[in-house]
Motif scaffolding. Structure first.
Motif, mmCIF file in Angstrom:
data_model
loop_
_atom_site.group_PDB
_atom_site.id
_atom_site.type_symbol
_atom_site.label_atom_id
_atom_site.label_comp_id
_atom_site.label_asym_id
_atom_site.label_seq_id
_atom_site.Cartn_x
_atom_site.Cartn_y
_atom_site.Cartn_z
ATOM 1 N N LEU A 273 0.820 -1.199 0.000
ATOM 2 C CA LEU A 273 0.000 0.000 0.000
ATOM 3 C C LEU A 273 0.858 1.255 0.000
ATOM 4 N N CYS A 274 1.997 1.215 0.700
ATOM 5 C CA CYS A 274 2.854 2.392 0.808
ATOM 6 C C CYS A 274 4.168 2.275 0.042
ATOM 7 N N ALA A 278 8.652 2.415 2.800
ATOM 8 C CA ALA A 278 7.655 3.242 3.484
ATOM 9 C C ALA A 278 6.936 2.436 4.559
ATOM 10 N N ILE A 279 6.374 3.143 5.535
ATOM 11 C CA ILE A 279 5.683 2.514 6.653
ATOM 12 C C ILE A 279 4.271 3.074 6.731
ATOM 13 N N GLU A 285 -6.167 7.873 10.601
ATOM 14 C CA GLU A 285 -6.384 7.212 9.328
ATOM 15 C C GLU A 285 -5.057 6.680 8.799
ATOM 16 N N PRO A 286 -5.078 5.645 7.938
ATOM 17 C CA PRO A 286 -3.827 5.104 7.387
ATOM 18 C C PRO A 286 -3.010 6.179 6.681
ATOM 19 N N THR A 287 -1.764 6.316 7.076
ATOM 20 C CA THR A 287 -0.862 7.323 6.524
ATOM 21 C C THR A 287 0.481 6.679 6.223
ATOM 22 N N CYS A 288 1.071 7.039 5.104
ATOM 23 C CA CYS A 288 2.383 6.516 4.736
ATOM 24 C C CYS A 288 3.469 7.511 5.145
ATOM 25 N N VAL A 289 4.552 7.004 5.740
ATOM 26 C CA VAL A 289 5.686 7.851 6.116
ATOM 27 C C VAL A 289 6.969 7.123 5.763
#
Length: 784
Positions: A273-274, A278-279, A285-289
């Protein structure tokens, strides 16, 4: 701008058309629930689509030209007089059309179910959109082995994405991420077996349906209900752009949709997904970092993941340190998984392996270490009991990333900790832990653990022994893929006494482990003088688990000694039961052909890595106690990225007679080499003799033509001429005395001939071979 909702057509007759320039041009269902026409997301991009008329955003459920929008001027859909419905662009280029060319086709209309159909004067359906869904399944729309749902590429687009729902070759309905670089099955839980996930692969029908009450039923035993189950609600099942599968229910009063069921309650568990490095974190809410030391590749697309802000070549030196990120892990691409190890041992194994990019360590009663060659599918959650340690250069200065602020806001987690490459796991930068608390905590936990151990042993032995279920459970846990010592395997095999077989990759011996498991131990030969072949196989087999593949229990690597530990398969290899006096009957042969196809299809299409076996032959197909096949010997296999660098082999691999022509022609090697080898195998199974190791002079005087090519050429002629089943009698193994299924024999021969075509582009995929054989599986009549 989107199409107006006014209705101008209930149906189309031959010769009628819909123009993109007339916004009222559309077809509507009789109950006005669905509209079919041109739909736009911009000013000059239009799709021929079907949508819910009464939803606020006119939710699209089917698109004809999802990857090829047409122009807002001059484009049209025409119901031609030859019976085809054709979508043309501004320059009259055909963008899409139905496969109907019959004067019997009389009308095109949208049913109340949302199905666009072409019918004859009697009302019989000759073509329907239900047979080719895009990302949405509607109630009573059959979902079969020939269909799949594929997500859009991104929100606000109709382009084909990478997340899919379809029946795998094992007959289980799966969610699969399938990009040009990787293919990963992520639902049902890939860490569990089919049966633990509540599914079954004994369902050749492979069919599923969502009914109008909100119940979903599948032949693999998957069942679920919408939370608002009942009649009178408009629903849809959609493969969403974020990789989750959801049931939506329409709220009539607002025209909006409510999610009434979803496959994954935690969206961050959707693999890829990311993107790489990425994490995914809930904030809420789902967030990519990106982790420290990494930055986003494409600010507009998280699927591209993150990239290192340092030269990765620096990681090969010993001047490295580890960035510890709590409650986090990266799924897949594990170099190894080891139980009962200390943190120091786990860290050291990553330090010493140049391929290691990080490791995960957790205490689940005992130390559990996962050493990773790739950092994919990052996932962070406050209730996740593990820490990921990312290898970074020792001189790299890192900053606190957003992920830690997100975690602190949800569970009060502390800052990230950088762990140096030093002897002690407690040698932290910014040390904040007091030793007295560590010792006190350790003593208390140790005392509690001791009490439970003593109590557990007392309960186990108070009835004069360990219960069989407990013992079996222990063996299952302790029998995971692991590293064995050379002395263990030497003892298990009685100093390598009983030889089972030998090949180009080494010699196989029978052995019995200390837990009484019977195994086959392969001692790799001198051809494995380098690390490449050995680690390629270890990387592969440690992740693979399929009923038609030989299970690998572990390995040994001490100095120049390299061994692999496999499950012992009772009836040994197929060649012993095919070319000798103790030969298989027809039903067993067909079952072996089907099972082998399923195993190869798994390797090619569903495995965590894209795997090419490269040496498919009867000697590498083993038969268990029930004579079901298990593919063995991945010593010649090589992992390959689809269409990417490294997809070509540098050395010829395989066995003469089963090797595809592209090896000799120096063409790029793809999974089609396995298809060729499989074709040779099933033709030999039908014939009962080798067709791979001798040459003939045919009736036309062709010298030195291989028996295989001669057989394929002659068989093609026989199939073209026809003449009943006489040609089958002259081909099928005479030892069967005519006791075989004519339909199945014809299917195997036709499939085998297609598989050994010299043009690899004409060979089928293994997935399509499985479908072909499954369709013929029930035709088991035996003629005498």
């Amino acid at each position: 701008m989107q199409s107006a909702t006014s209705i101008s057509h209930v149906s189309l007759k031959r010769g009628d058309s819909l123009s993109v320039e007339r916004e009222t041009d559309s077809i509507t269902s009789q109950d006005s629930s669905f509209t079919c026409g041109f739909y736009s997301l911009g000013t000059n991009a239009y799709w021929f689509a079907i949508w819910f008329t009464n939803s606020r955003d006119k939710t699209v459920v089917w698109v004809a030209n999802r990857d090829r929008p047409v122009n807002r001027k001059g484009s049209r859909v025409t119901f031609r007089r030859d019976g085809t419905m054709v979508l043309t662009d501004i320059d009259d280029t055909v963008v899409w059309q139905t496969n109907t060319t019959s004067t019997d086709v009389s009308a095109a209309k949208v049913l109340d179910s949302g199905n666009l159909v072409l019918t004859n004067p009697k009302g019989d359906v000759l073509w329907q959109s239900f047979d080719s869904p895009t990302d949405t399944l509607l109630p009573y729309q059959p979902f079969t082995k020939a269909t799949k749902l594929t997500s859009v590429l991104r929100n606000g687009s109709y382009g084909t994405g990478y997340f899919n729902l379809y029946f795998g070759s094992d007959n289980v309905l799966r969610l699969i991420y399938d990009s040009p670089d990787t293919s990963i099955s992520y639902w049902p839980d890939p860490d569990n077996t089919i049966y633990v996930n509540g599914r079954t692969n004994y369902n050749g029908s492979r069919i599923a349906v969502l009914d109008d009450m909100g119940r979903f039923l599948s032949s693999d035993h998957l069942q679920f209900n919408a939370s608002d189950m009942g009649y009178g609600v408009k629903r849809r099942l959609t493969m969403d752009y974020d990789g989750n599968l959801r049931v939506y229910s329409l709220v009539n009063s607002t025209g909006l949709w409510d999610v009434t069921w979803q496959a994954l309650l935690q969206p961050c568990k959707v693999l890829d997904l990311c993107g790489i490095y990425a994490i995914c974190v809930y904030a809420p809410e789902p967030t990519c970092v990106c982790p420290p030391g990494f930055e986003q590749v494409d600010p507009s697309d998280w699927n591209a993941g993150c990239k290192a802000m340092f030269d990765r070549a620096l990681l090969k030196s010993r001047m490295v340190k580890f960035l510890a990120i709590p409650h986090t892990d990266y799924y897949g691409h594990d170099l190894n998984a080891t139980y009962s190890v200390t943190f120091e041992q786990c860290r050291q194994s990553c330090m010493e392996d140049f391929r290691c990019q990080g490791f995960s360590y957790r205490l689940l009663g005992q130390g559990f270490c996962l050493v990773k060659s790739e950092l994919l599918n990052g996932y962070a959650s406050p209730d996740f009991r593990a820490t990921i340690y990312i290898k970074i250069p020792g001189n790299l200065q890192t900053k606190k990333p957003d992920i830690f602020h997100a975690l602190r806001s949800t569970c009060g987690s502390s800052d990230a900790v950088v762990l140096q490459g030093s002897p002690s796991m407690y040698d932290f930068v910014n040390r904040r832990v007091k030793w007295v608390y560590i010792y006190s905590f350790t003593i208390v936990i140790g005392a509690i653990e001791l009490i439970f151990v003593v109590l557990g042993w007392w309960l186990l032995f108070r009835k004069h022994g360990v219960p069989a279920s407990v013992e079996a459970g222990y063996r299952m846990i302790s029998g995971q893929f692991r590293c064995y010592s050379y002395s263990e395997l030497k003892k298990a095999t009685g100093n390598f006494k009983e030889e089972l077989g030998r090949g180009g990759s080494g010699v196989v011996f029978k052995g019995v482990l200390s837990d009484e498991r019977v195994v086959a131990v392969k001692r790799l030969g001198d051809s494995f003088h380098g690390q490449e072949e050995y680690w390629a196989e270890i990387n592969t087999i440690g992740k693979i688990n399929h009923m038609n593949l030989v299970r690998t229990w572990g390995f040994c690597s001490e100095r120049r000694r390299r061994l692999l530990v496999y499950e012992y398969v009772e009836n040994l290899s197929l060649d012993r039961h095919l070319f000798g006096s103790n030969f298989l009957g027809w039903k067993q042969r067909y079952a072996v052909a089907l099972g082998t196809a399923k195993g190869l299809a798994y390797l090619h299409h569903e495995c965590l890595e894209w795997v090419i076996h490269c040496d498919v032959k009867p000697e590498n197909i083993l038969l268990d106690a029930e004579f079901l096949p298990k593919i063995a010997d991945f010593g010649l296999a090589k992992l390959s990225q689809r269409g990417g660098p490294g997809s070509e082999f540098t050395r010829i691999r395989g066995t003469k007679g089963y090797m595809a022509p592209e090896w000799a022609l120096n063409h790029p090697i793809t999974a089609k080499v396995d298809v060729f080898g499989y074709g040779v195998v099933i033709l030999e199974m039908v014939r009962g003799i080798r067709v791979s190791n001798w040459t003939v002079e045919d009736e036309d005087g062709h010298e030195n033509e291989s028996a295989l090519m001669n057989f394929a050429r002659v068989t093609r002629k026989k199939m073209e001429i026809g003449g009943g089943s006489y040609w089958l009698e002259s081909i099928v193994d005479s030892r069967l005395e005519g006791k075989f299924s004519r339909n199945q024999a014809a299917t195997l021969i036709q499939t085998g001939v297609r598989c050994v075509d010299e043009d690899r582009n004409k060979r089928p995929t293994m997935a399509s071979v499985v479908q072909t054989l499954l369709e013929c599986e029930n035709n088991t009549e035996l003629h005498t």
